[in-house]
Each structure stands twice: as structure tokens, then as C-alpha cells.
Design a protein around this motif. Structure first.
Motif, mmCIF file in Angstrom:
data_model
loop_
_atom_site.group_PDB
_atom_site.id
_atom_site.type_symbol
_atom_site.label_atom_id
_atom_site.label_comp_id
_atom_site.label_asym_id
_atom_site.label_seq_id
_atom_site.Cartn_x
_atom_site.Cartn_y
_atom_site.Cartn_z
ATOM 1 N N ASP A 97 0.851 -1.195 0.000
ATOM 2 C CA ASP A 97 0.000 0.000 0.000
ATOM 3 C C ASP A 97 0.888 1.247 0.000
ATOM 4 O OD1 ASP A 97 -1.874 1.973 0.309
ATOM 5 O OD2 ASP A 97 -2.283 1.524 2.421
ATOM 6 N N PRO A 98 1.016 1.937 -1.132
ATOM 7 C CA PRO A 98 1.879 3.129 -1.152
ATOM 8 C C PRO A 98 1.262 4.341 -0.466
ATOM 9 C CG PRO A 98 0.831 2.837 -3.282
ATOM 10 C CD PRO A 98 0.434 1.652 -2.454
ATOM 11 N N THR A 99 -0.048 4.334 -0.262
ATOM 12 C CA THR A 99 -0.727 5.508 0.306
ATOM 13 C C THR A 99 -0.920 5.416 1.816
ATOM 14 O OG1 THR A 99 -2.944 4.571 -0.010
ATOM 15 C CG2 THR A 99 -1.969 5.758 -1.869
ATOM 16 N N GLY A 100 -1.041 4.238 2.360
ATOM 17 C CA GLY A 100 -1.316 4.072 3.779
ATOM 18 C C GLY A 100 -2.773 4.254 4.131
ATOM 19 N N ASN A 101 -3.658 4.399 3.117
ATOM 20 C CA ASN A 101 -5.078 4.639 3.371
ATOM 21 C C ASN A 101 -5.961 3.464 2.967
ATOM 22 O OD1 ASN A 101 -4.664 7.288 4.315
ATOM 23 N ND2 ASN A 101 -4.563 8.054 2.208
ATOM 24 N N VAL A 102 -5.371 2.364 2.533
ATOM 25 C CA VAL A 102 -6.149 1.226 2.052
ATOM 26 C C VAL A 102 -6.560 0.347 3.233
ATOM 27 C CG1 VAL A 102 -6.137 -0.833 0.603
ATOM 28 C CG2 VAL A 102 -5.024 1.260 -0.182
ATOM 29 N N HIS B 129 -5.335 4.060 11.393
ATOM 30 C CA HIS B 129 -5.404 5.199 10.491
ATOM 31 C C HIS B 129 -5.668 6.427 11.353
ATOM 32 C CE1 HIS B 129 -5.500 2.633 6.886
ATOM 33 N NE2 HIS B 129 -6.158 1.799 7.683
ATOM 34 N N ARG C 212 -10.543 -2.427 -4.449
ATOM 35 C CA ARG C 212 -9.790 -1.735 -3.403
ATOM 36 C C ARG C 212 -10.765 -0.895 -2.587
ATOM 37 N NH1 ARG C 212 -4.902 2.594 -4.236
ATOM 38 N NH2 ARG C 212 -6.664 3.865 -4.908
ATOM 39 N N THR D 181 -10.734 2.008 0.492
ATOM 40 C CA THR D 181 -9.873 2.908 1.253
ATOM 41 C C THR D 181 -10.649 3.609 2.364
ATOM 42 O OG1 THR D 181 -10.300 4.840 -0.138
ATOM 43 C CG2 THR D 181 -8.561 3.321 -0.859
#
Length: 349
Positions: free
Chosen positions: A11-16, A96, A145, A147
């Protein structure tokens, strides 16, 4: 469709919250393929809409030993190396943080001091996945996906409704005004946290932290409160009025001196500004103390003017006799200081 010998998700965003591999449908797997599950993740195998097993963090080689239910659902005409289609869902278990919430519109509240006050509230919260299977079945569905942004709007709606109820109940029970809520943020945050946890749990999420950071009131009400504070600071309405008058005189002096045409007026006002402000800020003159009114049936001493009872024969201040003089010949009453009786003419000296 390519054969997947290695299944993993980063996960490159950290929001998934959850993601399917591959994202656009089932992938071709076979026994011997590897699945890498990183710390903070869980992996769920699904086939034909049914979750078969869950893999914990680590590197797993797909065999009938770690996913025994596959054997019941697969027919392998070419042995264990035959490919088969399956879905792999990765669920992110990390927290999160710093998610923000706020009331888009002012909420009217019944206020013990102002009657009705419109308030707005803002804060932050922290969530994480608590029940992965519930999240996948009740929320994610067939999406490739899912998020935090996908669920944030629904969470925000629950937050606004619950926070409004908590604040209204808090004010009603404790008979508080909106200006008193600034000292209640910690308690209000705890109460709102307890009220919101069931709503989040229904989505497979856990609300780990919830904060109310600020509660604001309309600008016009803030202005009125500032005026009330100014009146109190100046010792009352009279002092506040005189201060505002002096302030207005200062503004007039500065405005008058800002141009050549008004230079004379500005200079004149400026020269007298000290006296004007002194008189404006000087204490208001106190009215004279009222003199005691004469009591019914009282009289005044002819010597010192003090008020004495009507039956008194001597003054209680100077001791002068209060008896009315009489003529020695005809006994008629005479005025004090008279030299002759007005009835018989007898000399009184």
C-alpha cells in the motif's frame, strides 16, 4: 490471464483498508504459488464468493495443508500443478490516524443563557480494522480496493449525529451554556467515543480514539460576549461608554490629521485630546447626598436649625430653649426678637 506464482500487496498511500489481488477479478493460482503477508496484514482466500481460509503475516506456499478446503472445491485433472482461479484479499490492520471530522452546518442547541445558540464542532479520530471478515462481507463486497476515503463519508455522518446528541444531552443535564463547553472537551470526547463505538463496530472497524478539539459559536454571539466582557472590565456600562467615547475621539483626531484640508481640525482636536480623554475617563460626578426630610410634627431650633420633635422644650444639639416667649402683661405669644407686644404694646426688652 497470467499465472500468479507470487501474491502480495503493498500500500503506497497508507489509506487502504482492504485490497484484492488481482484488483480486476480472480487470478490464476496453483499449488506451489507463494503468498507474502506482511506485518499489519491478513490475507483471505476466496473462491466462488466463499472465503476459504486466512493467512497470517509470513511467506506461505499454497498447499492442501494450509488451505485444505481447496481440495474439496478443485478438480485437478493434471495433478497439483494445475492452475485454478481464486481471489486473495489483503486486509490492512494498521491504525489510520489524524482523520478529521466537522459539522458542515451550524447545529442549533437550546442554551441556558442565550435561549438558542448555533454551534459548530470539529475534531479528529483514529480507526483500525477489528473484524476483517465483517468488513469484507458487509462493506467491501466485490470492489478491488477499499480505502478510508470510501468509508469516511459514512463515518462522518454517524459522528455528526452522535456528537450533536451528546452535546445537547450534556448541556441539558448540567444546565450549561455554550460558553462553558470549552472546559468540557475531555468529558464530551469520552461520551461521544462510547456512543460511536457500536456504529463503527457494525462496519468491522474499531474507533480507537475520538477527540473534540473545538466547539465554536456564531461571530455575532462572539461579538456580544466581547462587549459584555468589555463592560465588566470597565467597571460597568457607564465606564465602558466613557471609554468608547474617548476611543472615538482619538480616532476622529487621527482621521482629521490625515489630510491637508483636515489638518487644522485634526490639530485642534489633537491639542485638546488629552483634556477630552481626561474628562471622558474621569469618574462621573456623584449626586449630593439627600438631606433627611423633616418628620411629621417636627420643628426647627431657632438657634442652630436642627430638627427636633414638636414636643421638645430644648434643642438636643445646642441646648437653646424652644419655649415660645409670652407678653408679661397680657400673656400673648410674641415673636422671638420682638421689642413690643403686638397685642397690648408692652415693652419686652
Amino acid at each position: 490471464m497470467a499465472l500468479l506464482d507470487l501474491v502480495e500487496y503493498l500500500d503506497p498511500t497508507g489509506n487502504v483498508l482492504a485490497a484484492r489481488v488481482p484488483p480486476d477479478g480472480s487470478g490464476e493460482l496453483r499449488f506451489g504459488s507463494q503468498c507474502v503477508v506482511r506485518e499489519g496484514q491478513l490475507a483471505f482466500f476466496a473462491r466462488d464468493g466463499r472465503f476459504l481460509d486466512m493467512l497470517i503475516p509470513g511467506r506461505h506456499t499454497l498447499t492442501s495443508a494450509n488451505i485444505p478446503l481447496l481440495i474439496e472445491l478443485l478438480k485437478l485433472p493434471f495433478g497439483s500443478k494445475s492452475p485454478f482461479r481464486a481471489d486473495v484479499y489483503f486486509v490492512n490492520l494498521q491504525q489510520h490516524t489524524d482523520l478529521k471530522w466537522g459539522t458542515p452546518q451550524p447545529i442549533p442547541m437550546r442554551d441556558s443563557q442565550f435561549g438558542i445558540a448555533r454551534i459548530r464542532a470539529f475534531g479528529t479520530y483514529i480507526i483500525q480494522v477489528a473484524e476483517p471478515r465483517k468488513l469484507l462481507t458487509s462493506v467491501v463486497g466485490t470492489r478491488g480496493r477499499f480505502t478510508v476515503l470510501d468509508v469516511e463519508e459514512q463515518l462522518r455522518s454517524s459522528i455528526i449525529a452522535r456528537v450533536a446528541d451528546v452535546i445537547a444531552e450534556w448541556m441539558r443535564e448540567r444546565k450549561l451554556s455554550v460558553v462553558d463547553l470549552a472546559t468540557e472537551y475531555d468529558e464530551l470526547s469520552e461520551a461521544a467515543h462510547a456512543a460511536l463505538k457500536p456504529d463503527f463496530a457494525g462496519l468491522g472497524l474499531e474507533l480507537t480514539r475520538f477527540y473534540i478539539n473545538t466547539i465554536t459559536i456564531p461571530e455575532e454571539l462572539e461579538h456580544r460576549l466581547d462587549q459584555v466582557g468589555g463592560v465588566a472590565a470597565m467597571g460597568g456600562l457607564d465606564g465602558y461608554t466613557r471609554f468608547k467615547a474617548a476611543e472615538a475621539l482619538g480616532d476622529a483626531a487621527r482621521a482629521g490629521g490625515g489630510s491637508l484640508a483636515g489638518a487644522g481640525v485634526g490639530l485642534g482636536v489633537g491639542m485638546n485630546l488629552g483634556a477630552l480623554m481626561g474628562s471622558a475617563l474621569a469618574p462621573a460626578p456623584q449626586p449630593p447626598a439627600p438631606q433627611p426630610a423633616a418628620q411629621p410634627g417636627a420643628k426647627h431650633c431657632p438657634q442652630c436649625g436642627s430638627t427636633v420633635p414638636a414636643s421638645a422644650k430644648f434643642c438636643n444639639e445646642c441646648g437653646a430653649s424652644l419655649r415660645t416667649p409670652a407678653c408679661p402683661k397680657c400673656s400673648s405669644a410674641v415673636q422671638p426678637g420682638a421689642k413690643f407686644c403686638i397685642e397690648c404694646g408692652t415693652a419686652l426688652s
